[in-house]
Design a protein around this motif. Structure first.
Motif, PDB file in Angstrom:
ATOM      1  N   LEU A 166       0.836  -1.197   0.000  1.00  0.00           N
ATOM      2  CA  LEU A 166       0.000   0.000   0.000  1.00  0.00           C
ATOM      3  C   LEU A 166       0.877   1.255   0.000  1.00  0.00           C
ATOM      4  N   LEU A 167       0.531   2.195  -0.868  1.00  0.00           N
ATOM      5  CA  LEU A 167       1.182   3.508  -0.875  1.00  0.00           C
ATOM      6  C   LEU A 167       0.073   4.536  -0.705  1.00  0.00           C
ATOM      7  N   SER A 168       0.057   5.232   0.439  1.00  0.00           N
ATOM      8  CA  SER A 168      -1.052   6.156   0.716  1.00  0.00           C
ATOM      9  C   SER A 168      -0.555   7.574   0.969  1.00  0.00           C
ATOM     10  N   GLU A 169      -1.440   8.511   0.658  1.00  0.00           N
ATOM     11  CA  GLU A 169      -1.136   9.932   0.814  1.00  0.00           C
ATOM     12  C   GLU A 169      -1.395  10.355   2.266  1.00  0.00           C
ATOM     13  N   THR A 170      -0.644  11.359   2.733  1.00  0.00           N
ATOM     14  CA  THR A 170      -0.820  11.799   4.124  1.00  0.00           C
ATOM     15  C   THR A 170      -1.937  12.840   4.277  1.00  0.00           C
ATOM     16  N   SER A 171      -2.748  13.032   3.222  1.00  0.00           N
ATOM     17  CA  SER A 171      -3.911  13.926   3.306  1.00  0.00           C
ATOM     18  C   SER A 171      -4.999  13.242   4.130  1.00  0.00           C
ATOM     19  N   GLY A 172      -6.091  13.991   4.424  1.00  0.00           N
ATOM     20  CA  GLY A 172      -7.216  13.400   5.156  1.00  0.00           C
ATOM     21  C   GLY A 172      -7.769  12.185   4.441  1.00  0.00           C
ATOM     22  N   PHE A 173      -7.940  12.303   3.127  1.00  0.00           N
ATOM     23  CA  PHE A 173      -8.473  11.205   2.314  1.00  0.00           C
ATOM     24  C   PHE A 173      -7.534  10.001   2.341  1.00  0.00           C
ATOM     25  N   GLY A 174      -6.233  10.256   2.162  1.00  0.00           N
ATOM     26  CA  GLY A 174      -5.243   9.174   2.138  1.00  0.00           C
ATOM     27  C   GLY A 174      -5.094   8.468   3.472  1.00  0.00           C
ATOM     28  N   GLN A 175      -5.104   9.250   4.555  1.00  0.00           N
ATOM     29  CA  GLN A 175      -4.961   8.666   5.899  1.00  0.00           C
ATOM     30  C   GLN A 175      -6.171   7.803   6.244  1.00  0.00           C
ATOM     31  N   SER A 176      -7.355   8.336   5.923  1.00  0.00           N
ATOM     32  CA  SER A 176      -8.572   7.570   6.175  1.00  0.00           C
ATOM     33  C   SER A 176      -8.583   6.322   5.299  1.00  0.00           C
ATOM     34  N   GLU A 180      -8.901   2.456   6.519  1.00  0.00           N
ATOM     35  CA  GLU A 180      -9.986   1.589   6.050  1.00  0.00           C
ATOM     36  C   GLU A 180      -9.446   0.380   5.284  1.00  0.00           C
ATOM     37  N   THR A 181      -8.376   0.599   4.512  1.00  0.00           N
ATOM     38  CA  THR A 181      -7.743  -0.506   3.766  1.00  0.00           C
ATOM     39  C   THR A 181      -7.214  -1.554   4.738  1.00  0.00           C
ATOM     40  N   GLU A 182      -6.532  -1.080   5.779  1.00  0.00           N
ATOM     41  CA  GLU A 182      -6.002  -2.002   6.801  1.00  0.00           C
ATOM     42  C   GLU A 182      -7.146  -2.742   7.498  1.00  0.00           C
ATOM     43  N   GLY A 183      -8.265  -2.027   7.687  1.00  0.00           N
ATOM     44  CA  GLY A 183      -9.400  -2.599   8.413  1.00  0.00           C
ATOM     45  C   GLY A 183     -10.139  -3.702   7.674  1.00  0.00           C
ATOM     46  N   VAL A 184     -10.164  -3.640   6.327  1.00  0.00           N
ATOM     47  CA  VAL A 184     -10.946  -4.643   5.575  1.00  0.00           C
ATOM     48  C   VAL A 184     -10.087  -5.717   4.890  1.00  0.00           C
ATOM     49  N   ALA A 185      -8.773  -5.568   4.941  1.00  0.00           N
ATOM     50  CA  ALA A 185      -7.883  -6.502   4.213  1.00  0.00           C
ATOM     51  C   ALA A 185      -8.139  -7.968   4.571  1.00  0.00           C
ATOM     52  N   LEU A 192      -1.247  -7.095   3.915  1.00  0.00           N
ATOM     53  CA  LEU A 192      -0.467  -5.928   3.490  1.00  0.00           C
ATOM     54  C   LEU A 192       0.987  -6.150   3.912  1.00  0.00           C
ATOM     55  N   VAL A 193       1.816  -6.471   2.934  1.00  0.00           N
ATOM     56  CA  VAL A 193       3.209  -6.828   3.233  1.00  0.00           C
ATOM     57  C   VAL A 193       4.137  -5.615   3.226  1.00  0.00           C
ATOM     58  N   ALA A 194       3.645  -4.478   2.778  1.00  0.00           N
ATOM     59  CA  ALA A 194       4.416  -3.228   2.810  1.00  0.00           C
ATOM     60  C   ALA A 194       3.440  -2.063   2.853  1.00  0.00           C
ATOM     61  N   SER A 195       3.828  -0.986   3.548  1.00  0.00           N
ATOM     62  CA  SER A 195       2.975   0.211   3.612  1.00  0.00           C
ATOM     63  C   SER A 195       3.861   1.451   3.664  1.00  0.00           C
ATOM     64  N   PHE A 224      -3.377   4.910  -2.666  1.00  0.00           N
ATOM     65  CA  PHE A 224      -4.561   5.578  -2.127  1.00  0.00           C
ATOM     66  C   PHE A 224      -4.283   7.071  -1.968  1.00  0.00           C
ATOM     67  N   GLY A 225      -4.781   7.865  -2.923  1.00  0.00           N
ATOM     68  CA  GLY A 225      -4.596   9.306  -2.851  1.00  0.00           C
ATOM     69  C   GLY A 225      -5.498  10.005  -3.836  1.00  0.00           C
ATOM     70  N   LEU A 226      -5.336  11.325  -3.954  1.00  0.00           N
ATOM     71  CA  LEU A 226      -6.148  12.077  -4.903  1.00  0.00           C
ATOM     72  C   LEU A 226      -5.312  13.198  -5.514  1.00  0.00           C
ATOM     73  N   GLY A 227      -5.870  13.811  -6.549  1.00  0.00           N
ATOM     74  CA  GLY A 227      -5.154  14.923  -7.179  1.00  0.00           C
ATOM     75  C   GLY A 227      -3.974  14.453  -8.016  1.00  0.00           C
ATOM     76  N   GLN A 228      -2.893  15.248  -8.010  1.00  0.00           N
ATOM     77  CA  GLN A 228      -1.758  14.994  -8.896  1.00  0.00           C
ATOM     78  C   GLN A 228      -0.829  13.882  -8.400  1.00  0.00           C
TER      79      GLN A 228
END
Length: 381
Positions: A166-176, A180-185, A192-195, A224-228
């Motif tokens: 998983l590669l996630s953004e530190t924005s509100g959307f990315g953190q949430s 949630e990704t960790e919660g439903v895996a 999730l072998v890497a984050s 998991f992110g948004l925008g650019q």
């Protein structure tokens, strides 16, 4: 003489009636959107959509015989600014309803203000935290981040993928999204072998992707992110020669992502609203007409590609308008109750059935799994 007097009186009555209709106070629709900054490719089509359909509704006579007035501010993708603008909409502009927040961060900075003031608020942002726990005056139109993770994992499971990075953004959307990704895996048999994480304004994610590439056993990568940011990460992915399946969340569901990521986007999979594949939907799909009509109207007016983000704004505005009509009032408490009672609204994002415990009203079937093929969206096989 009598005939002339009658005509004059009738004419005056018509003038007064016209003046009365004209003089009726407008229904004020407030909006705070990220029209500039990193989230601009979400906020820009949202604003265009609201402007277009407010104009269209007004040309047809408005709502309850009153014109709509759009009062909007650009938060520049800055959640702190969104808070200040929400305060202005409530205290100074005296808006009847608010549609948007573009981002989760902006939305959550506005939530305490709308709840305290009792102003119905339909957010255009993704995180589940916006509607869970339920907040009395807060609703949203886009699918949640939890749904996105579930839809992605459902697809991975079908393809025999169980070990994911998983590669996630530190924005509100990315953190949430990360939470949630960790919660439903586990529910989908995914480990999730890497984050790794990246910042919304980062211009290179190669270091994080290099770490992921060297992690043993990884079968696919989920960004998991948004925008650019996700587009940059997708380019870096290709540059590093990673050939594993690449998935994104719905925060990139627009033509702009394909343009920014270029050929590197080929083969990317993500969950999104039916809107992006309107012309490819079967004829009997309940969303086909609304998706096709919105796409045509938006493209004709703005000469630019449609995005799911503009669609979220369309749905938000139409749900509000429908609620005001059903409430036969702009009384904020009555409009709030009518929004919560929305049932069977067929929108660009899905079929909406809200309730006291669900202020979004979409289930997993509202998401379509898409794949980018030959630089275009297609329904994933």
């Amino acid at each position: 003489m009598k005939k002339m007097m009658k005509k004059l009186v009738a004419g005056a009555a018509l003038t007064m009636a016209a003046f009365g209709a004209f003089a009726a106070d407008p229904i004020k629709v407030g909006s705070v959107l990220s029209v500039t900054g990193p989230a601009a490719f979400l906020g820009d089509p949202e604003l265009k959509t609201l402007q277009q359909y407010v104009d269209e509704i007004n040309k047809k006579g408005g709502v309850l015989g009153r014109q709509l007035q759009l009062v909007h501010y650009d938060d520049g993708s800055d959640a702190n600014k969104a808070n200040g603008f929400a305060k202005r909409l409530i205290d100074d502009d005296k808006v009847d309803v608010i549609v948007g927040g573009t981002t989760t961060g902006a939305t959550m900075s506005m939530v305490p203000l709308v709840e305290k003031a009792g102003v119905p608020f339909i957010s255009l942002a993704g995180a589940v935290v916006i509607i869970e726990p339920v907040k009395k005056f807060v609703f949203k139109t886009p699918h949640t981040d939890r749904m996105a993770a579930e839809k992605v994992f459902e697809d991975m499971k079908k393809r025999g993928i169980s070990k994911v990075a998983l590669l996630s953004e530190t924005s509100g959307f990315g953190q949430s999204g990360k939470k949630e990704t960790e919660g439903v895996a586990a529910k989908y048999g995914i480990t999730l072998v890497a984050s790794e994480t990246y910042g919304p304004k980062d211009t290179d994610m190669s270091p994080q992707l290099t770490k992921i590439k060297s992690t043993p056993g990884v079968q696919a990568v989920f960004i998991f992110g948004l925008g650019q940011g996700p587009a940059i990460a997708t380019k870096n992915y290709k540059q590093l020669g990673v050939t594993l399946p690449l998935y994104h969340a719905h925060g990139v569901a627009s033509e702009e992502f394909i343009k920014l990521a270029g050929p590197a986007a080929e083969g990317v999979r993500l969950p999104a609203a039916a809107l992006l594949v309107a012309d490819k939907l079967p004829a009997n799909d309940p969303q086909k007409k609304v998706a096709v009509d919105y796409t045509k109207a938006f493209q004709d007016k703005w000469k630019t590609d449609v995005s799911t983000f503009g669609g979220h704004a369309y749905d938000g505005l139409m749900i509000v308008v429908d609620a005001i009509k059903r409430a036969n009032s702009t009384d904020k408490a009555k409009v709030r109750d009518a929004i919560e009672a929305t049932k069977g609204y067929v929108g660009t994002g899905g079929v909406v059935n809200m309730s006291a415990t669900d202020h979004m009203g979409l289930d997993l079937s509202a998401f379509r799994m898409l794949e980018i093929k030959n630089g275009d969206w297609s329904l994933a096989q």
